[in-house]
Design a protein around this motif. Structure first.
Motif, PDB file in Angstrom:
ATOM      1  N   PHE A 108      14.500   0.925 -14.876  1.00 17.74           N
ATOM      2  CA  PHE A 108      14.065  -0.459 -14.802  1.00 17.74           C
ATOM      3  C   PHE A 108      12.774  -0.711 -15.571  1.00 17.74           C
ATOM      4  O   PHE A 108      12.158  -1.763 -15.427  1.00 17.74           O
ATOM      5  CB  PHE A 108      13.930  -0.891 -13.337  1.00 17.74           C
ATOM      6  N   ASP A 109      12.356   0.266 -16.333  1.00 14.74           N
ATOM      7  CA  ASP A 109      11.211   0.083 -17.219  1.00 14.74           C
ATOM      8  C   ASP A 109       9.989  -0.426 -16.450  1.00 14.74           C
ATOM      9  O   ASP A 109       9.349  -1.399 -16.839  1.00 14.74           O
ATOM     10  CB  ASP A 109      11.588  -0.907 -18.349  1.00 14.74           C
ATOM     11  N   VAL A 110       9.707   0.225 -15.324  1.00 19.57           N
ATOM     12  CA  VAL A 110       8.521  -0.153 -14.546  1.00 19.57           C
ATOM     13  C   VAL A 110       7.313   0.477 -15.223  1.00 19.57           C
ATOM     14  O   VAL A 110       7.158   1.692 -15.215  1.00 19.57           O
ATOM     15  CB  VAL A 110       8.628   0.349 -13.087  1.00 19.57           C
ATOM     16  N   ARG A 111       6.473  -0.356 -15.814  1.00 21.27           N
ATOM     17  CA  ARG A 111       5.393   0.188 -16.629  1.00 21.27           C
ATOM     18  C   ARG A 111       4.170   0.526 -15.798  1.00 21.27           C
ATOM     19  O   ARG A 111       3.861  -0.145 -14.827  1.00 21.27           O
ATOM     20  CB  ARG A 111       5.003  -0.812 -17.708  1.00 21.27           C
ATOM     21  N   GLY A 112       3.471   1.566 -16.213  1.00 19.18           N
ATOM     22  CA  GLY A 112       2.223   1.964 -15.556  1.00 19.18           C
ATOM     23  C   GLY A 112       2.437   2.568 -14.197  1.00 19.18           C
ATOM     24  O   GLY A 112       1.520   2.594 -13.385  1.00 19.18           O
ATOM     25  N   ALA A 113       3.661   3.027 -13.913  1.00 19.55           N
ATOM     26  CA  ALA A 113       3.934   3.519 -12.565  1.00 19.55           C
ATOM     27  C   ALA A 113       4.375   4.967 -12.582  1.00 19.55           C
ATOM     28  O   ALA A 113       5.097   5.405 -13.468  1.00 19.55           O
ATOM     29  CB  ALA A 113       5.025   2.676 -11.913  1.00 19.55           C
ATOM     30  N   GLN A 114       3.899   5.712 -11.577  1.00 17.78           N
ATOM     31  CA  GLN A 114       4.476   7.006 -11.253  1.00 17.78           C
ATOM     32  C   GLN A 114       5.008   6.886  -9.838  1.00 17.78           C
ATOM     33  O   GLN A 114       4.715   5.918  -9.141  1.00 17.78           O
ATOM     34  CB  GLN A 114       3.408   8.094 -11.321  1.00 17.78           C
ATOM     35  N   ALA A 115       5.755   7.903  -9.415  1.00 17.11           N
ATOM     36  CA  ALA A 115       6.365   7.832  -8.085  1.00 17.11           C
ATOM     37  C   ALA A 115       5.315   7.584  -7.006  1.00 17.11           C
ATOM     38  O   ALA A 115       5.539   6.847  -6.050  1.00 17.11           O
ATOM     39  CB  ALA A 115       7.129   9.116  -7.799  1.00 17.11           C
ATOM     40  N   SER A 116       4.140   8.185  -7.173  1.00 14.54           N
ATOM     41  CA  SER A 116       3.145   8.118  -6.092  1.00 14.54           C
ATOM     42  C   SER A 116       2.181   6.945  -6.238  1.00 14.54           C
ATOM     43  O   SER A 116       1.304   6.760  -5.399  1.00 14.54           O
ATOM     44  CB  SER A 116       2.349   9.423  -6.072  1.00 14.54           C
ATOM     45  N   THR A 117       2.318   6.133  -7.296  1.00 15.45           N
ATOM     46  CA  THR A 117       1.422   4.997  -7.477  1.00 15.45           C
ATOM     47  C   THR A 117       1.634   3.975  -6.358  1.00 15.45           C
ATOM     48  O   THR A 117       2.772   3.606  -6.081  1.00 15.45           O
ATOM     49  CB  THR A 117       1.719   4.293  -8.816  1.00 15.45           C
ATOM     50  N   PRO A 118       0.553   3.505  -5.707  1.00 16.56           N
ATOM     51  CA  PRO A 118       0.750   2.412  -4.753  1.00 16.56           C
ATOM     52  C   PRO A 118       1.320   1.199  -5.491  1.00 16.56           C
ATOM     53  O   PRO A 118       0.829   0.831  -6.556  1.00 16.56           O
ATOM     54  CB  PRO A 118      -0.665   2.119  -4.250  1.00 16.56           C
ATOM     55  N   VAL A 119       2.360   0.601  -4.926  1.00 11.93           N
ATOM     56  CA  VAL A 119       3.081  -0.416  -5.671  1.00 11.93           C
ATOM     57  C   VAL A 119       2.201  -1.646  -5.921  1.00 11.93           C
ATOM     58  O   VAL A 119       2.379  -2.376  -6.885  1.00 11.93           O
ATOM     59  CB  VAL A 119       4.395  -0.777  -4.941  1.00 11.93           C
ATOM     60  N   GLY A 120       1.204  -1.829  -5.061  1.00 13.95           N
ATOM     61  CA  GLY A 120       0.301  -2.971  -5.215  1.00 13.95           C
ATOM     62  C   GLY A 120      -0.581  -2.885  -6.453  1.00 13.95           C
ATOM     63  O   GLY A 120      -1.201  -3.868  -6.845  1.00 13.95           O
ATOM     64  N   TRP A 121      -0.629  -1.707  -7.069  1.00 17.18           N
ATOM     65  CA  TRP A 121      -1.438  -1.575  -8.287  1.00 17.18           C
ATOM     66  C   TRP A 121      -0.715  -2.127  -9.503  1.00 17.18           C
ATOM     67  O   TRP A 121      -1.303  -2.294 -10.559  1.00 17.18           O
ATOM     68  CB  TRP A 121      -1.760  -0.101  -8.560  1.00 17.18           C
ATOM     69  N   LEU A 122       0.575  -2.382  -9.368  1.00 16.62           N
ATOM     70  CA  LEU A 122       1.352  -2.816 -10.527  1.00 16.62           C
ATOM     71  C   LEU A 122       1.179  -4.318 -10.746  1.00 16.62           C
ATOM     72  O   LEU A 122       0.790  -5.055  -9.847  1.00 16.62           O
ATOM     73  CB  LEU A 122       2.833  -2.499 -10.317  1.00 16.62           C
ATOM     74  N   SER A 123       1.541  -4.759 -11.942  1.00 15.04           N
ATOM     75  CA  SER A 123       1.514  -6.188 -12.218  1.00 15.04           C
ATOM     76  C   SER A 123       2.739  -6.831 -11.582  1.00 15.04           C
ATOM     77  O   SER A 123       3.683  -6.151 -11.177  1.00 15.04           O
ATOM     78  CB  SER A 123       1.519  -6.423 -13.722  1.00 15.04           C
ATOM     79  N   THR A 126       0.823  -1.210   0.000  1.00 13.30           N
ATOM     80  CA  THR A 126       0.000   0.000   0.000  1.00 13.30           C
ATOM     81  C   THR A 126       0.858   1.261   0.000  1.00 13.30           C
ATOM     82  O   THR A 126       0.338   2.361  -0.107  1.00 13.30           O
ATOM     83  CB  THR A 126      -0.947   0.041   1.216  1.00 13.30           C
ATOM     84  N   MET A 127       2.173   1.090   0.127  1.00 15.11           N
ATOM     85  CA  MET A 127       3.046   2.262   0.042  1.00 15.11           C
ATOM     86  C   MET A 127       3.329   2.569  -1.424  1.00 15.11           C
ATOM     87  O   MET A 127       3.153   1.722  -2.290  1.00 15.11           O
ATOM     88  CB  MET A 127       4.356   1.999   0.793  1.00 15.11           C
ATOM     89  N   SER A 128       3.776   3.783  -1.666  1.00 13.68           N
ATOM     90  CA  SER A 128       3.980   4.196  -3.051  1.00 13.68           C
ATOM     91  C   SER A 128       5.222   3.528  -3.639  1.00 13.68           C
ATOM     92  O   SER A 128       6.065   2.996  -2.914  1.00 13.68           O
ATOM     93  CB  SER A 128       4.138   5.714  -3.118  1.00 13.68           C
ATOM     94  N   VAL A 129       5.304   3.558  -4.950  1.00 12.67           N
ATOM     95  CA  VAL A 129       6.498   3.058  -5.632  1.00 12.67           C
ATOM     96  C   VAL A 129       7.732   3.774  -5.086  1.00 12.67           C
ATOM     97  O   VAL A 129       8.760   3.161  -4.796  1.00 12.67           O
ATOM     98  CB  VAL A 129       6.377   3.280  -7.153  1.00 12.67           C
ATOM     99  N   ALA A 130       7.607   5.095  -4.910  1.00 14.48           N
ATOM    100  CA  ALA A 130       8.754   5.877  -4.432  1.00 14.48           C
ATOM    101  C   ALA A 130       9.215   5.374  -3.071  1.00 14.48           C
ATOM    102  O   ALA A 130      10.410   5.168  -2.843  1.00 14.48           O
ATOM    103  CB  ALA A 130       8.373   7.359  -4.356  1.00 14.48           C
ATOM    104  N   GLU A 131       8.283   5.163  -2.158  1.00 12.51           N
ATOM    105  CA  GLU A 131       8.680   4.751  -0.812  1.00 12.51           C
ATOM    106  C   GLU A 131       9.250   3.339  -0.811  1.00 12.51           C
ATOM    107  O   GLU A 131      10.114   3.014  -0.003  1.00 12.51           O
ATOM    108  CB  GLU A 131       7.493   4.850   0.143  1.00 12.51           C
ATOM    109  N   ASN A 132       8.748   2.499  -1.701  1.00 14.93           N
ATOM    110  CA  ASN A 132       9.281   1.146  -1.768  1.00 14.93           C
ATOM    111  C   ASN A 132      10.690   1.113  -2.337  1.00 14.93           C
ATOM    112  O   ASN A 132      11.549   0.389  -1.849  1.00 14.93           O
ATOM    113  CB  ASN A 132       8.367   0.258  -2.618  1.00 14.93           C
TER     114      ASN A 132
END
Lengths: 512, 342
Positions: free
Chosen positions: A395-410, A356-362
């Protein structure tokens, strides 16, 4: 093809979540009694499509035709009523309940229509387990089973439901090669009994061995449907990725490699659990700089414990662990990181990420001071976001912004976040566990490239995987674990699948 | 900035909607039991601002609520379901009182910090116990914090009745603390404790600590996924215990500031369940410190407003319990946009 042959047709199915388009247009015909594989990269929309069939999502457009009738599937119960059974990619089991209770959750056999009939339930669970050769104890709590065993409960749950159309969402992602073979046999048996199976996978070997037809989905669109016999693995891979795929690996590149000094040294490392059972039995080996050491083994033979012992997450009762010349046997995780440990755990959702934390925080989790995110001791939001953005790009993380919760990613993109975080420290030792579990070709290729690139830069890599093809493709040496013991360590040049397979099952290999 | 503003509006939209709906439903209820519903509602909402005196009481009410809510936020962000605010508050109040009564001869420059520190330390100690028990022995913190509430309430009752009772006063109250250490009133608002300013500053500090320090990020990581926090090298157990120390310390500070700024002595029943209401404030603010300041002010307004309403009309003050219950219900049961992803 007449309507009678077709159990399920999808016509122009589309699905959007807000502004995000998950499915653009999918057409699909599934014939009665066939095994039909859906192939596609992560984020291609496979899971969304299956969730629509299972009644979890509603399509934004398009038509579902089941047995010649247009249907709506408003919820999972309706899906069951239509004879659609779904095995989810992530477990949907209650860990504190037994196997039998999980199988019949919500539909227990009743006595006098009121009391649940435990004896009948256990008997039926045992009978089901026997029929499919799953070797499950109906009275075992699911929480105590290995990942592979839990997966089998999950599959058995759908089989127990006697669905006409069975949807398996990447069921083999967590199974070992022998278990996969068993499952493929089960699927063969189901087909022989007239069941229709929709099988989501990205493992081309399975596609070829099990399916009658294969449909490839890319970027939310159905690209092609072929008879499996008519296409090669390379054809399918090209359709999935949209370009030619080069499977990376050290095998056969012929380069003579020289390795540096040992980075990680294990000396008779032993671990027992609270019941006194031996989980790791005097394990000793080295991993040298620039080397990929592979650990093969069937899930649940001590690999998890080995990785957690090295990472400092589980205490060992005997032996010593040395990292870059420092004795880290009793060191904390942070101290081991300081000494040069990078750790990619086997379960991204459990150990790898705070979902539930953001991509940035992870991605920043262990890197705040290292990446210059702090200013005067405080987190600088601009620098944090910039750091995350640079990692997302690198790292070519698709569909992500810094603030996106990381759990939303594939899954694949989540794994990229984990790898980005761990590589940021430039660790001397990289412990990588099941790195491509649940990942598709494109993402696996990316992960494998990164692992090999790390080794080529002189990092020591310990690769723990139950995926034999992965072990063979990447490793310089291969160790095999069975029942908490390191059976043998083989040079890649002399290792073959038969030898390793025998060792994985506890047998002494003939080829010594 | 536009994006930030939008997300801010989204964040406060739901609570404001819930409050508006609660008020509307409450008005129907009030209209059904009194002839002067408008008067009743005016008193409930605005009597707090009729006079400077009322306004001061309103701020005094909001001060402990804010501080307790901030403490709850620390513990919840670290994944500890701390319901021990009441006990920690009482511990802080009694500790400050004991120091203020027994060391009354000390100069104020020493005694005041000592009394405040004693209150913080007592509350922190009470937070530390369940924290350590949870981390070392996996004892459920809900049980321990609830039990400690009872222990502390009864223990302070013993102290105030048997040890530091003011026998000349009516009721179970302690002797006064040294007058030299009474907190000054807030500038411009006589009767309002300057402790409120402390609460406002600490709300901002809490936000900075939780969201703009590595320590805060580690604390939140431990709260979100302990196994993840351990794997990335966060000393999660230490962070959890620290969070409980801070949580207890803030509630203890609330008790100390109440004694020094408002009560000037320990009163057996000085808290109308501040611990529980503070917890509710934190949850309604979705464990966000700035939001908690707002919800604490709102609750203070409702609690005091209900009293004025009861005086001027025939609406009983317990209406406010009903309204706050309704509000909690609406907040937690708010409609979600389905955001599931495949």
């Amino acid at each position: 093809m007449t309507d009678n042959d077709t159990i399920l047709s999808l016509r122009g199915i589309a699905k959007t979540f807000g502004e995000k388009v998950a499915l653009k247009r999918v057409d699909l015909d599934v014939r009665r009694g066939e095994v039909h594989v859906i192939c596609g990269e992560n984020g291609a929309g496979k899971s969304t499509l299956m969730n629509i069939l299972a009644g979890i999502h509603q399509p934004s457009a398009g038509e579902i035709v089941l047995n010649g009738e247009p249907v709506r599937i408003p919820d999972p119960i309706a899906a069951s009523a239509h004879g659609i059974g779904m095995v989810h990619q992530h477990f949907t089991l209650v860990p504190s309940m037994t196997v039998a209770e999980n199988l019949f959750l919500g539909r227990q056999p009743r006595r006098l229509g009121l009391f649940s009939d435990r004896a009948a339930m256990v008997d039926r669970a045992r009978e089901l387990s026997l029929r499919y050769n799953f070797g499950l104890d109906p009275n075992a709590p699911v929480g105590q089973l290995s990942v592979g065993q839990r997966q089998r409960v999950e599959i058995l749950k759908a089989l127990a439901f006697d669905a006409k159309l069975l949807i398996l969402d990447e069921p083999t992602a967590v199974l070992t090669p022998p278990e996969v073979d068993e499952l493929l046999q089960v699927i063969d048996g189901l087909r022989a009994r007239g069941r229709t199976i929709l099988f989501i996978t990205h493992k081309l070997r399975e596609v070829k061995s099990v399916s009658d037809r294969v449909t490839v989905i890319r970027h939310g669109e159905s690209i092609s449907t072929h008879r499996t016999a008519d296409v090669s693995e390379a054809d399918i891979a090209r359709d999935m990725v949209g370009r030619d795929v080069f499977l990376v690996g050290r095998k056969g590149d012929g380069a003579a490699r020289s390795f540096g000094a040992p980075v990680l040294k294990l000396d008779r490392v032993s671990m027992t659990n609270s019941h006194g059972r031996l989980l790791l039995d005097a394990i000793s080996f080295d991993v040298r700089a620039g080397e990929v050491m592979g650990i093969a083994g069937v899930d649940g033979n001590g690999q998890t414990e080995l990785s957690e012992a090295i990472a400092g997450l589980m205490a060992i009762q005997g032996g010593a662990i040395e990292l870059c010349g420092r004795d880290v046997t009793r060191a904390s995780v942070a101290e081991r990181q300081e000494a040069g440990l990078g750790f990619i755990p086997e379960d991204r959702l459990d150990r790898g990420l705070g979902v539930t934390m953001s991509v940035a925080e992870n991605v920043a989790a262990t890197n705040y001071s290292r990446a210059g995110i702090l200013r005067h001791g405080f987190v600088d939001r601009g620098r944090l976001d910039a750091f995350a953005a640079s990692k997302i790009k690198e790292f070519d993380v698709r569909g992500a912004q810094a603030s996106t919760p990381v759990g939303w990613l594939s899954g694949g993109n989540m794994q990229k976040v984990v790898i980005a975080r761990e590589l940021e420290r430039d660790p001397a030792l990289l412990v990588v566990c099941q790195p491509t579990r649940g990942l598709d070709i494109g993402a696996s290729e990316f992960v494998h490239e990164r692992i090999l690139a790390a080794a080529d830069r002189g990092h020591a890599v310990l690769l723990i995987s139950s995926e034999l093809s992965e072990i063979f493709a990447l490793s310089d040496r291969i160790g095999v674990m069975y029942s908490g013991r390191l059976m043998r360590v083989l040079d890649r040049a002399v290792a073959d699948e038969a030898t390793v397979g025998t060792l994985m099952n506890g047998g002494e290999a003939v080829a010594a | 900035m536009n994006e930030a503003a939008r997300s801010f509006l989204r964040a406060i939209g739901a609570p404001l909607g819930a409050i508006a709906l609660t008020m509307a439903l409450g008005f129907l209820l009030v209209a059904s039991i009194t002839d002067e519903p408008v008067q009743a509602y005016r008193d409930l909402l605005f009597a707090n601002f009729d006079s400077l005196g009322n306004f001061a009481l309103f701020l005094n009410r909001a001060t402990p609520l804010t501080l307790i809510a901030l403490g709850v936020i620390f513990s919840f962000r670290a994944g500890v379901f701390n319901v021990g605010g009441e006990g920690q508050l009482y511990a802080g109040a009694i500790a400050a009182t004991v120091v203020g009564v027994f060391f009354a001869d000390l100069p104020a420059v020493i005694l005041l910090p000592l009394a405040v520190a004693a209150g913080i330390a007592a509350g922190a100690f009470l937070g530390w116990i369940p924290g350590v028990l949870k981390v070392r022995l996996a004892v459920d913190e809900v049980v321990t914090t609830l039990m400690l509430n009872t222990i502390v309430l009864l223990f302070t009752s013993y102290l105030v009745n048997q040890v530091i009772r003011d026998t000349s006063a009516y009721g179970a109250v302690s002797r006064m603390v040294a007058k030299s250490i009474w907190l000054p009133p807030m500038p411009g608002v006589p009767g309002a404790t300057s402790g409120f300013l402390v609460a406002v500053v600490l709300a901002l500090v809490t936000w900075v600590v939780l969201f703009r320090t590595e320590w805060g990020a580690q604390l939140r990581a431990a709260g979100i996924n302990l196994r993840f926090a351990n794997a990335v090298g966060v000393p999660a157990n230490r962070r959890i215990i620290s969070a409980m120390l801070v949580a207890g310390g803030l509630a203890g500070l609330a008790g100390a500031l109440y004694v020094l700024g408002i009560g000037h002595r320990f009163e057996q029943n000085f808290s109308p369940a501040y611990g529980l209401v503070g917890l509710t404030c934190a949850l309604l603010a979705r464990i966000h410190p700035i939001g908690a300041l707002a919800t604490a002010l709102f609750y203070a307004m409702m609690l005091n407003g209900a009293a004025y309403m009861q005086i001027s009309t025939d609406v009983p003050r317990s209406l406010v319990n009903l309204l706050t219950g309704l509000l909690v219900l609406l907040m937690t049961a708010r409609l979600r946009k389905s955001g599931l992803r495949g």
